[in-house]
Design a protein around this motif. Structure first.
Motif, short mmCIF file in Angstrom:
data_model
loop_
_atom_site.label_atom_id
_atom_site.label_comp_id
_atom_site.label_asym_id
_atom_site.label_seq_id
_atom_site.Cartn_x
_atom_site.Cartn_y
_atom_site.Cartn_z
N THR A 112 0.81 -1.21 0.00
CA THR A 112 0.00 0.00 0.00
C THR A 112 0.84 1.26 0.00
N SER A 129 1.47 2.63 -3.35
CA SER A 129 0.34 3.28 -4.00
C SER A 129 0.50 4.79 -4.05
N TRP A 157 3.40 2.94 -7.63
CA TRP A 157 2.19 2.27 -8.10
C TRP A 157 0.99 3.20 -8.16
N PRO A 171 -5.78 -2.18 -9.51
CA PRO A 171 -5.98 -3.63 -9.51
C PRO A 171 -7.40 -4.08 -9.87
N THR A 194 -6.46 2.82 -6.27
CA THR A 194 -5.12 2.26 -6.11
C THR A 194 -5.20 1.11 -5.11
N PRO A 195 -4.12 0.31 -4.97
CA PRO A 195 -4.15 -0.77 -3.98
C PRO A 195 -4.46 -0.27 -2.56
#
Length: 94
Positions: free
Chosen positions: A2, A5, A9, A14, A25-26
């Protein structure tokens, strides 16, 4: 996972891999799952266990309540009112 994120990321989504149109985001996915699904379901399980699975004497001894009106109100609310209220809240969020 996380923490990424917020940096590397930030463009990873996902839920799109599952075919769901979402820009979460995650971190946002995990936040949604814990806040809106797991916490109400955990509260519901605690209420069901306290109201239906535990014996009256165990609850009375643990809470230190006698056989008076306070215990009867608590027991009725825990058995009927609290699970219904949690389900209503859960339904309104999801």
């Amino acid at each position: 996972m996380t923490v990424l994120s917020f940096n590397h990321w930030s463009d990873v989504h996902p839920l799109q891999w599952l075919g769901i149109e979402s820009t979460r985001t995650p971190f946002e996915v995990l936040d949604y799952l814990t806040s809106n699904l797991m916490m109400p379901l955990g509260g519901l399980m605690v209420a069901l266990i306290a109201g239906w699975a535990l014996s009256r004497s165990a609850v009375r001894d643990e809470l230190g309540l006698g056989d008076g009106t306070g215990f009867k109100l608590w027991y009725a609310a825990t058995r009927y009112l609290v699970p219904v209220a949690i389900l209503v809240i859960f339904y309104s969020v999801v």
